[in-house]
Design a protein around this motif. Structure first.
Motif, PDB file in Angstrom:
ATOM      1  N   THR A  28       1.020  -1.255  -0.119  1.00 28.67           N
ATOM      2  CA  THR A  28       0.074  -0.270   0.149  1.00 28.67           C
ATOM      3  C   THR A  28       0.871   1.194   0.428  1.00 28.67           C
ATOM      4  O   THR A  28       2.097   1.026   0.041  1.00 28.67           O
ATOM      5  CB  THR A  28      -0.812  -0.033   1.284  1.00 28.67           C
ATOM      6  OG1 THR A  28       0.163   0.389   2.458  1.00 28.67           O
ATOM      7  CG2 THR A  28      -2.364  -1.181   1.510  1.00 28.67           C
ATOM      8  N   SER A  30       0.437   5.995   0.408  1.00 29.65           N
ATOM      9  CA  SER A  30       0.049   6.873  -0.214  1.00 29.65           C
ATOM     10  C   SER A  30       0.534   8.088  -0.478  1.00 29.65           C
ATOM     11  O   SER A  30       1.864   8.568   0.080  1.00 29.65           O
ATOM     12  CB  SER A  30      -1.185   7.341   1.324  1.00 29.65           C
ATOM     13  OG  SER A  30      -1.796   6.323   1.659  1.00 29.65           O
ATOM     14  N   ALA A  44       2.613   7.921  -5.350  1.00 30.22           N
ATOM     15  CA  ALA A  44       2.202   7.025  -4.412  1.00 30.22           C
ATOM     16  C   ALA A  44       2.993   6.234  -5.423  1.00 30.22           C
ATOM     17  O   ALA A  44       2.939   4.924  -5.222  1.00 30.22           O
ATOM     18  CB  ALA A  44       0.584   7.404  -4.316  1.00 30.22           C
ATOM     19  N   SER A  84      -4.802  13.239  -1.598  1.00 29.41           N
ATOM     20  CA  SER A  84      -3.728  12.188  -1.551  1.00 29.41           C
ATOM     21  C   SER A  84      -4.403  11.322  -2.036  1.00 29.41           C
ATOM     22  O   SER A  84      -5.652  10.833  -2.599  1.00 29.41           O
ATOM     23  CB  SER A  84      -3.038  12.270  -0.424  1.00 29.41           C
ATOM     24  OG  SER A  84      -4.053  11.606   0.277  1.00 29.41           O
ATOM     25  N   ASN A  86      -4.219   7.019  -2.513  1.00 28.01           N
ATOM     26  CA  ASN A  86      -3.699   5.786  -1.669  1.00 28.01           C
ATOM     27  C   ASN A  86      -4.204   4.195  -3.379  1.00 28.01           C
ATOM     28  O   ASN A  86      -4.761   4.669  -3.616  1.00 28.01           O
ATOM     29  CB  ASN A  86      -5.083   5.612  -0.971  1.00 28.01           C
ATOM     30  CG  ASN A  86      -4.999   7.108  -0.209  1.00 28.01           C
ATOM     31  OD1 ASN A  86      -4.106   7.988   0.347  1.00 28.01           O
ATOM     32  ND2 ASN A  86      -6.693   8.192  -0.325  1.00 28.01           N
TER      33      ASN A  86
END
Length: 97
Positions: A28, A30, A44, A84, A86
């Motif tokens: 993951t 962000s 990202a 942002s 993600n």
């Protein structure tokens, strides 16, 4: 199966799964709030590739892309909202054929 680390530049992003692959982890990332959506997304993507490369992946099967707004900034009296990006995906290893 453990794989040696790869370089982030060699990690390929997949939207559809390739024919033959092994899932080696979940990654993951962000972005921090960026001035543009594209800039946030690029940041990202670099971060998620770094994570995948550390565990030996040569691909990421991207599963979720979302955006969150996190306030904004006033600049010379003009308000600029910031957002942002993600990303979540499966770090995968694709054997060479």
């Amino acid at each position: 199966t453990q794989h040696p680390a790869t370089s982030p530049e060699s990690v390929v992003i997949y939207i559809e799964p390739p024919v033959n692959y092994e899932v080696i982890g979940i990654v993951t990332a962000s972005s921090d709030s960026g001035w543009t959506d594209q800039g946030s997304l690029e940041y990202a993507l670099k971060e998620i590739k770094k994570q995948a490369a550390k565990i030996g992946a040569n691909g990421i099967l991207l599963e979720n892309v979302s955006q969150s707004t996190s306030g904004g900034v006033y600049y010379y009296g003009v308000y600029f909202p910031s957002s942002s990006q993600n990303l979540t995906g499966k770090a995968i290893y694709i054997p060479e054929e």
